[in-house]
Structures are given as C-alpha cells and as structure tokens.
Design an enzyme around this catalytic site. Structure first.
Site, PDB file in Angstrom:
ATOM      1  N   LYS A 113     -19.955 -39.133  18.970  1.00  0.00           N
ATOM      2  CA  LYS A 113     -20.068 -39.741  17.784  1.00  0.00           C
ATOM      3  C   LYS A 113     -18.923 -39.612  16.682  1.00  0.00           C
ATOM      4  O   LYS A 113     -18.485 -40.376  16.066  1.00  0.00           O
ATOM      5  CB  LYS A 113     -21.341 -39.684  17.132  1.00  0.00           C
ATOM      6  N   LYS A 199     -24.044 -47.508  28.414  1.00  0.00           N
ATOM      7  CA  LYS A 199     -25.844 -47.398  28.035  1.00  0.00           C
ATOM      8  C   LYS A 199     -25.878 -48.768  27.025  1.00  0.00           C
ATOM      9  O   LYS A 199     -24.895 -48.933  26.240  1.00  0.00           O
ATOM     10  CB  LYS A 199     -26.461 -46.323  27.340  1.00  0.00           C
ATOM     11  N   LYS A 202     -27.857 -50.000  20.311  1.00  0.00           N
ATOM     12  CA  LYS A 202     -27.958 -50.778  19.178  1.00  0.00           C
ATOM     13  C   LYS A 202     -26.503 -50.825  18.594  1.00  0.00           C
ATOM     14  O   LYS A 202     -26.337 -51.740  17.646  1.00  0.00           O
ATOM     15  CB  LYS A 202     -28.855 -49.924  18.334  1.00  0.00           C
TER      16      LYS A 202
END
Ligand code: TRP
Length: 336
Positions: A113, A199, A202
């Site tokens: 991240k 994956k 969102k």
C-alpha cells in the site's frame, strides 16, 4: 456448551463487490448458525488512506446493508461499527506500546500500500495491523475468517496476544485468548475481470475490473461482455497460463452452485462467445435478490441504525470487559 465465536470485518471504503461476497461474506453466512458471530465495519481502518468525509458514514451503512442483503441475519450475528466501540482505539494504543517496530516493518500489505500511495503515507497506515489486533482480541474469538491476504495480520495478532500474556499475565491466567485464522478456500479468491492475476479490488481505478453487488443487470452484462479472456478455445480450470479462464470458470461454478467437475465437463468444449452470456445470465440471477434487498435496506435508514445500535450494545459489553482485564494486568486502576 456455548458456541465458539468468530469475528471478522470489512473496511467501508467503497461499494462491496463479488469478491467480498464470494470470498468473505458468503462464508460468514454459512458459519452464522454454528458460531456466535461478530461482524463489523472497519471504519477506523477506512481512514488510513485519504478518504472523503462525505462518504464515510454512507459507505458504512451500505456495508451493513450488504451484510444483511447477502444473508447475515441480525438476529443471529452481531453487526456493529468499529468506531462506535471506543475500546478498539484504546486497546490499539496499549498494544502500540508493546509491539516492536520491526514486527510492523515486515507487513507485506503495508509495503504494497505504501508503494501504491507514494507520498504522504501516514502513521495510521503503518499502525493499521495493531488496530486490527485490537479489533480481534477484544472479542476473544476462537476463529478469524479472513482471506489469504490477511493471514499475516492474524499472525501478528497472535504474536501481540502472546507477548502481552507473557509480559503481564501468567501461564495459568493468560490475559488474552490467542485466536486461530480461518483461511477461506482458494477457490473463492475472486480475481479482477481485466487482469486474472490481480485480486478483484475496490481500489482498482477501472470499474470494469469488478462487479459491484449493487450493479444492475445491464451493467453486469456489459462488464462480462468486456472482461478479459484469451484466444484459446475450450475452457479449463487451473491452467497457470490462463488465469482469466480459471477465474471466470470459478465464478460460474460458485454462482451456479455446481461442482467443479460438473462445470469442467459442461464448459470443456465451449468458446468464449458461448460462455460469456451463460456467465452473465448466471451472475445476474444470483445477484438479483442481493441487489433487491440491498436497495430496500438502504432506503430504510432507521432500520439499519437500529441493527447497529443493538450490535453496538452487545459488542461494547464484551469489549469493555476485555479492555478492563488488559488495563488491570498492565497496572491501571479502573475507575468505578
Ligand atoms: N484489514 C481487513 C481488510 O482490509 C479488515 C479488518 C479490520 C479485519 N479489522 C479486522 C478483518 C479484524 C478481520 C478481523 O480486509
């Protein structure tokens, strides 16, 4: 004997999608009769990356509505909002003071991240797994059902619990219960529709990469029509050179409720032109009841708030008890 307990949560950072349903919520639904279930919206985690204050509350209610629309029964499971139970933040602070920095430096998700975000990575993003440990340990669950990507965080949680027990408890009287991860089957790892090696997420900038649980039939048809495939005829599972093929077949298997063997036989000689409409139709039908219930629930804010109020009451009672035990073990006086 009382039931064993499970606990899990999802961050309310956007619309929930097929990956959240097939990879997580569907399993919670299957577990809710057998386990005393605590399911929450991780809204404190949702602010570890830049967020829109206008959307936080509504996203949180939408996730609650999605849980219920997918089949979580508020009479059976405790559904609550993380920020409604202040013990989460308080325990996270106490854990901060016993967690070695280098345990967090090893966290793969943080590294990923942080790279994605570039500048302005916050202390909160780094500390996120400690808050997650507090989320979990407050409720003394037996099992924590999560996807493979969260396994490292549950292991860290176990390490924090053991360390606290070692430092402030005794062998006969541990302060915290050490939970086990319950890793969902890999068949339920739903991948992006535009890249079968990533994956479904969102935060993917492309809407075409995912199917939201609130998408209508036309949108689903369009996304399936445009999803990535390959030039090979005949569809097979588990060919590492054909990640999209494996993902789309897996989706069809899960949404149609058929066995892997049955799907492998049915689709062995199909081309994409025949398979795509079949998948789209199956998806539309499987998601229709979820979408309809979701829309009903989101127009009844009073009901959702009442579910969250009673969820908070149940969660709060347990959390306060655990927090008091930790504080006492660490030498704090508990005001009466
Ligand atoms: N970190 C989890 C995720 O992004 C969400 C989460 C927060 C969670 N606290 C948790 C999951 C506690 C399980 C248990 O998916």
């Amino acid at each position: 004997m009382s039931k064993q307990r499970i606990l899990s949560g999802i961050q309310p950072t956007g619309n929930l999608h097929l990956g959240n349903y097939l990879g997580a919520i569907r399993n919670w639904v299957a577990l809710q009769d057998e386990y005393d279930s605590f399911l929450f919206m991780a809204d404190l985690h949702a602010v570890t990356v830049p967020h829109d204050p206008q959307k936080l509350a509504i996203n949180t209610l939408n996730v609650a509505a999605t849980y219920i629309a997918c089949g979580i029964d508020p009479q059976k499971a405790t559904i609550f909002v993380q920020s409604h139970v202040p013990a989460h933040s308080e325990l996270a602070w106490l854990f901060n003071c016993i967690t070695p920095l280098n345990w967090l430096e090893r966290m793969i998700q943080f590294k990923e991240k942080a790279v994605k975000q570039g500048e302005n990575v916050t202390v909160g993003l780094f500390d996120y797994p400690v808050l997650q440990a507090a989320d979990i340990l407050l409720y003394e669950p037996d099992l924590v059902p999560v996807g493979e990507d969260q396994k490292q965080h549950v292991e860290l949680t176990r390490d924090i619990a053991s360390r606290l027990n070692f430092q402030y408890g005794s062998e006969e009287k541990p302060v915290l219960k050490v939970p086990e991860p319950l890793i969902q089957a890999s068949g339920a790892r739903v991948m992006s529709l535009t890249d079968g090696t990533k994956k479904m997420s969102k935060s993917d900038p492309s809407e075409l990469s995912r199917v939201d649980l609130s998408d209508d039939a036309d949108t689903i048809q369009k996304k399936i029509k445009r999803c990535k495939t390959d030039p090979v005829r005949g569809l097979v599972f588990d060919d590492p050179k054909r990640p999209e093929c494996n993902n789309l077949l897996t989706l069809y298997m899960l949404l149609s409720g058929q066995s892997k063997e049955a799907v492998a036989v049915e689709c062995a000689d199909m081309g994409w032109g025949q398979f795509k409409p079949l998948l789209a139709e199956t998806m539309v039908e499987a998601l229709r009841p979820i979408r309809e219930t979701f829309l009903e629930l989101t127009s009844d804010r009073g009901y959702l708030e009442s579910v969250l109020r009673s969820g908070r009451e149940k969660a709060e009672a347990i959390a306060a008890h655990t927090l008091a035990n930790v504080k006492t073990a660490m030498g704090y006086t508990i005001p009466r």
